[in-house]
Design a protein around this motif. Structure first.
Motif, PDB file in Angstrom:
ATOM      1  N   GLY A  69      -4.573 -18.725 -12.370  1.00  0.00           N
ATOM      2  CA  GLY A  69      -5.057 -17.435 -12.858  1.00  0.00           C
ATOM      3  C   GLY A  69      -6.531 -17.231 -12.542  1.00  0.00           C
ATOM      4  N   ALA A  70      -7.312 -18.304 -12.726  1.00  0.00           N
ATOM      5  CA  ALA A  70      -8.757 -18.202 -12.485  1.00  0.00           C
ATOM      6  C   ALA A  70      -9.036 -17.941 -11.008  1.00  0.00           C
ATOM      7  CB  ALA A  70      -9.453 -19.483 -12.942  1.00  0.00           C
ATOM      8  N   ILE A  71      -8.292 -18.611 -10.126  1.00  0.00           N
ATOM      9  CA  ILE A  71      -8.497 -18.409  -8.683  1.00  0.00           C
ATOM     10  C   ILE A  71      -8.093 -16.981  -8.306  1.00  0.00           C
ATOM     11  CG2 ILE A  71      -7.732 -19.085  -6.358  1.00  0.00           C
ATOM     12  CD1 ILE A  71      -7.485 -21.968  -7.370  1.00  0.00           C
ATOM     13  N   SER A  72      -6.900 -16.554  -8.763  1.00  0.00           N
ATOM     14  CA  SER A  72      -6.430 -15.201  -8.418  1.00  0.00           C
ATOM     15  C   SER A  72      -7.445 -14.150  -8.842  1.00  0.00           C
ATOM     16  CB  SER A  72      -5.099 -14.906  -9.113  1.00  0.00           C
ATOM     17  OG  SER A  72      -4.103 -15.773  -8.646  1.00  0.00           O
ATOM     18  N   VAL A  78      -5.336  -9.584  -7.829  1.00  0.00           N
ATOM     19  CA  VAL A  78      -4.743  -9.219  -9.104  1.00  0.00           C
ATOM     20  C   VAL A  78      -3.911  -7.940  -9.013  1.00  0.00           C
ATOM     21  CG1 VAL A  78      -6.284 -10.464 -10.661  1.00  0.00           C
ATOM     22  CG2 VAL A  78      -7.001  -8.273  -9.724  1.00  0.00           C
ATOM     23  N   GLY A  79      -4.269  -7.073  -8.096  1.00  0.00           N
ATOM     24  CA  GLY A  79      -3.471  -5.859  -7.915  1.00  0.00           C
ATOM     25  C   GLY A  79      -2.373  -6.122  -6.913  1.00  0.00           C
ATOM     26  N   GLU A  80      -1.999  -5.088  -6.193  1.00  0.00           N
ATOM     27  CA  GLU A  80      -0.983  -5.234  -5.157  1.00  0.00           C
ATOM     28  C   GLU A  80      -1.532  -4.663  -3.860  1.00  0.00           C
ATOM     29  OE1 GLU A  80       3.564  -4.531  -5.627  1.00  0.00           O
ATOM     30  OE2 GLU A  80       2.743  -2.718  -4.707  1.00  0.00           O
ATOM     31  N   ASN A  81      -1.524  -5.479  -2.808  1.00  0.00           N
ATOM     32  CA  ASN A  81      -1.909  -4.969  -1.500  1.00  0.00           C
ATOM     33  C   ASN A  81      -0.655  -4.572  -0.741  1.00  0.00           C
ATOM     34  OD1 ASN A  81      -4.379  -7.093  -2.057  1.00  0.00           O
ATOM     35  ND2 ASN A  81      -5.011  -5.314  -0.870  1.00  0.00           N
ATOM     36  N   ASN A 103       5.503 -11.138  -2.787  1.00  0.00           N
ATOM     37  CA  ASN A 103       5.373 -11.682  -4.142  1.00  0.00           C
ATOM     38  C   ASN A 103       4.563 -10.693  -4.970  1.00  0.00           C
ATOM     39  OD1 ASN A 103       2.706 -11.925  -3.526  1.00  0.00           O
ATOM     40  ND2 ASN A 103       2.709 -14.137  -3.320  1.00  0.00           N
ATOM     41  N   GLY A 104       4.028 -11.141  -6.080  1.00  0.00           N
ATOM     42  CA  GLY A 104       3.331 -10.235  -6.981  1.00  0.00           C
ATOM     43  C   GLY A 104       2.167  -9.475  -6.347  1.00  0.00           C
ATOM     44  N   ASN A 105       1.463 -10.114  -5.403  1.00  0.00           N
ATOM     45  CA  ASN A 105       0.241  -9.500  -4.891  1.00  0.00           C
ATOM     46  C   ASN A 105       0.402  -8.719  -3.598  1.00  0.00           C
ATOM     47  OD1 ASN A 105      -1.295 -12.390  -6.128  1.00  0.00           O
ATOM     48  ND2 ASN A 105      -1.722 -10.325  -6.892  1.00  0.00           N
ATOM     49  N   PHE A 106       1.540  -8.898  -2.956  1.00  0.00           N
ATOM     50  CA  PHE A 106       1.742  -8.230  -1.677  1.00  0.00           C
ATOM     51  C   PHE A 106       3.070  -7.520  -1.665  1.00  0.00           C
ATOM     52  CE2 PHE A 106      -0.877 -11.943  -0.928  1.00  0.00           C
ATOM     53  CZ  PHE A 106      -2.002 -11.316  -0.421  1.00  0.00           C
ATOM     54  N   LYS A 107       3.110  -6.437  -0.937  1.00  0.00           N
ATOM     55  CA  LYS A 107       4.373  -5.762  -0.759  1.00  0.00           C
ATOM     56  C   LYS A 107       4.423  -5.182   0.645  1.00  0.00           C
ATOM     57  CE  LYS A 107       7.442  -2.489  -2.763  1.00  0.00           C
ATOM     58  NZ  LYS A 107       8.381  -2.601  -3.840  1.00  0.00           N
ATOM     59  N   ILE A 108       5.459  -5.543   1.372  1.00  0.00           N
ATOM     60  CA  ILE A 108       5.657  -4.952   2.700  1.00  0.00           C
ATOM     61  C   ILE A 108       6.383  -3.642   2.468  1.00  0.00           C
ATOM     62  CG2 ILE A 108       6.635  -5.258   4.998  1.00  0.00           C
ATOM     63  CD1 ILE A 108       5.268  -7.759   4.846  1.00  0.00           C
TER      64      ILE A 108
ATOM     65  N   ALA B 199      -6.664 -10.281   1.823  1.00  0.00           N
ATOM     66  CA  ALA B 199      -6.686  -9.452   0.613  1.00  0.00           C
ATOM     67  C   ALA B 199      -7.932  -9.730  -0.207  1.00  0.00           C
ATOM     68  CB  ALA B 199      -5.431  -9.700  -0.213  1.00  0.00           C
ATOM     69  N   SER B 200      -8.298 -11.010  -0.294  1.00  0.00           N
ATOM     70  CA  SER B 200      -9.467 -11.376  -1.086  1.00  0.00           C
ATOM     71  C   SER B 200     -10.732 -10.776  -0.490  1.00  0.00           C
ATOM     72  CB  SER B 200      -9.570 -12.904  -1.139  1.00  0.00           C
ATOM     73  OG  SER B 200     -10.747 -13.253  -1.783  1.00  0.00           O
ATOM     74  N   MET B 201     -10.852 -10.854   0.825  1.00  0.00           N
ATOM     75  CA  MET B 201     -12.040 -10.305   1.491  1.00  0.00           C
ATOM     76  C   MET B 201     -12.096  -8.776   1.302  1.00  0.00           C
ATOM     77  SD  MET B 201     -13.743 -12.808   2.925  1.00  0.00           S
ATOM     78  CE  MET B 201     -14.720 -12.082   4.244  1.00  0.00           C
ATOM     79  N   ILE B 202     -10.937  -8.131   1.394  1.00  0.00           N
ATOM     80  CA  ILE B 202     -10.871  -6.679   1.208  1.00  0.00           C
ATOM     81  C   ILE B 202     -11.221  -6.301  -0.232  1.00  0.00           C
ATOM     82  CG2 ILE B 202      -9.262  -4.736   0.967  1.00  0.00           C
ATOM     83  CD1 ILE B 202      -7.627  -5.829   3.208  1.00  0.00           C
ATOM     84  N   ASN B 203     -10.577  -7.000  -1.163  1.00  0.00           N
ATOM     85  CA  ASN B 203     -10.666  -6.595  -2.566  1.00  0.00           C
ATOM     86  C   ASN B 203     -12.044  -6.856  -3.166  1.00  0.00           C
ATOM     87  OD1 ASN B 203      -8.006  -5.937  -2.212  1.00  0.00           O
ATOM     88  ND2 ASN B 203      -7.184  -7.657  -3.386  1.00  0.00           N
ATOM     89  N   GLN B 204     -12.782  -7.811  -2.562  1.00  0.00           N
ATOM     90  CA  GLN B 204     -14.117  -8.103  -3.085  1.00  0.00           C
ATOM     91  C   GLN B 204     -15.176  -7.140  -2.586  1.00  0.00           C
ATOM     92  OE1 GLN B 204     -15.447 -12.223  -3.600  1.00  0.00           O
ATOM     93  NE2 GLN B 204     -13.438 -12.797  -2.836  1.00  0.00           N
ATOM     94  N   ARG B 205     -14.831  -6.396  -1.529  1.00  0.00           N
ATOM     95  CA  ARG B 205     -15.824  -5.498  -0.937  1.00  0.00           C
ATOM     96  C   ARG B 205     -16.110  -4.295  -1.810  1.00  0.00           C
ATOM     97  NH1 ARG B 205     -14.218  -6.130   5.360  1.00  0.00           N
ATOM     98  NH2 ARG B 205     -15.676  -7.808   5.794  1.00  0.00           N
TER      99      ARG B 205
END
Lengths: 205, 205
Positions: A69-72, A78-81, A103-108, B199-205
């Motif tokens: 959780g801390a890393i995410s 945390v949202g969805e890309n 998964n939770g963070n990505f959606k094609i 996603a991390s690089m995008i979301n932190q911007r």
């Protein structure tokens, strides 16, 4: 607090490692266990964790679910890309259904191919479109990551179309280099690097 | 002279980078150009090159073809490693034909699937076999690298069979961890790590 790029890369890999440890039935881990699996030195891992808010450190090591959780959270995962796959050959069609990409963070949310015939014939849970609709659909579906699985000779042109339409990240599986313009994050994946590493380690023994 | 593992990893990636620079029409390069593309610091790259015999350094930078040759030789990438792919779903069948896996140093000599029907129906230049023949064919064809593209729940069992039959390296694309026993080199590939980084690089911007 801005996290350095190499730390982000390592934390992404550690996150996958934690998921696997959890699948294997573990609730706690340690930086030395993570070193053993990920190959990153344990002191580097501990230094990377200093960027996290509350990494779940306890007397029995790091609590895996808290650490995940801390890393995410620190990485903004945390949202969805929303992503799309361009090129629905064997590789592209396998990526459409790749579990980690949905998964939770990505959606094609879309797949594209030059061949209208292929799109009509293909059986997929993802909505498929002809390639000429790429820019329209990226805008309409607010897609922020484009995944490239087309042949090498058209990959750079596809990347440019994605960028023009507003994607902010590109994951390129074609064996050419896609150069990132300012403001766009590009990762080029060459599976042959892994195979070469294995062969080199074998052949030197 | 034994080359450290992190250096081997970087040199494998630099080798791919050099191939791409060559495709783009370049004959010479520099450590700062390589830093720009690979992301490895130029001083680290120069230190890695100290393990090479004659890296092709000239007044106009490194000569790409000489540098490629020096890396291939130092990494032992000079003969041909024989590989097989197990699991011929979409991912596995795309790997069978992946150009980088069938270049001068690698040859995919067999594909395996549990479904005899799939093997009979599939159109491939690679010889295909039912999964129960895995050990027999690995021995017979002197396969030293096994590529795993089966679902997560059978990946570890497939790896064990490969190891029992004598492969020395495993490239695992299933989303579980294959642990390397002594004497076997394992690389676990999780494509989601790349997507998370983006996603991390995008979301932190």
């Amino acid at each position: 607090m801005s996290i350095p790029e190499p730390t982000i890369k390592r934390l992404c890999k550690i996150l996958s490692t934690l998921e696997i440890l959890e699948q294997e039935g573990n609730s706690f881990t340690s930086s030395s266990k993570l070193e053993q699996i990920s190959g990153f030195p344990s002191h580097t891992i501990r230094k990377d964790f200093s960027f996290l808010n509350n990494p779940g450190r306890t007397g029995s090591g790091y609590e895996i679910s808290a650490l995940k959780g801390a890393i995410s959270q620190s990485l903004g995962l945390v949202g969805e890309n929303r992503a799309c796959v361009v090129g629905l050959g064997r590789l592209g069609s396998s990526l459409l259904e790749y579990p980690g990409f949905n998964n939770g963070n990505f959606k094609i949310v879309a797949g594209f191919d030059r061949s209208v015939n292929k799109i009509e014939m293909m059986d997929s849970t993802v909505e498929l479109f002809p390639a000429y609709k790429l820019e329209e659909i990226i805008l309409q579906k607010k897609i922020d990551i484009g995944i490239i699985a087309v042949p090498a000779d058209v990959a750079v042109a596809v990347a440019q179309k994605m960028i023009d339409a507003g994607v902010r990240g590109i994951l390129n599986f074609a064996p050419v280099r896609v150069v990132a313009p300012e403001g766009v994050v590009v990762q080029n994946v060459y599976a042959v690097d892994y195979l070469r590493f294995i062969a080199s380690m074998i052949n030197q023994r």
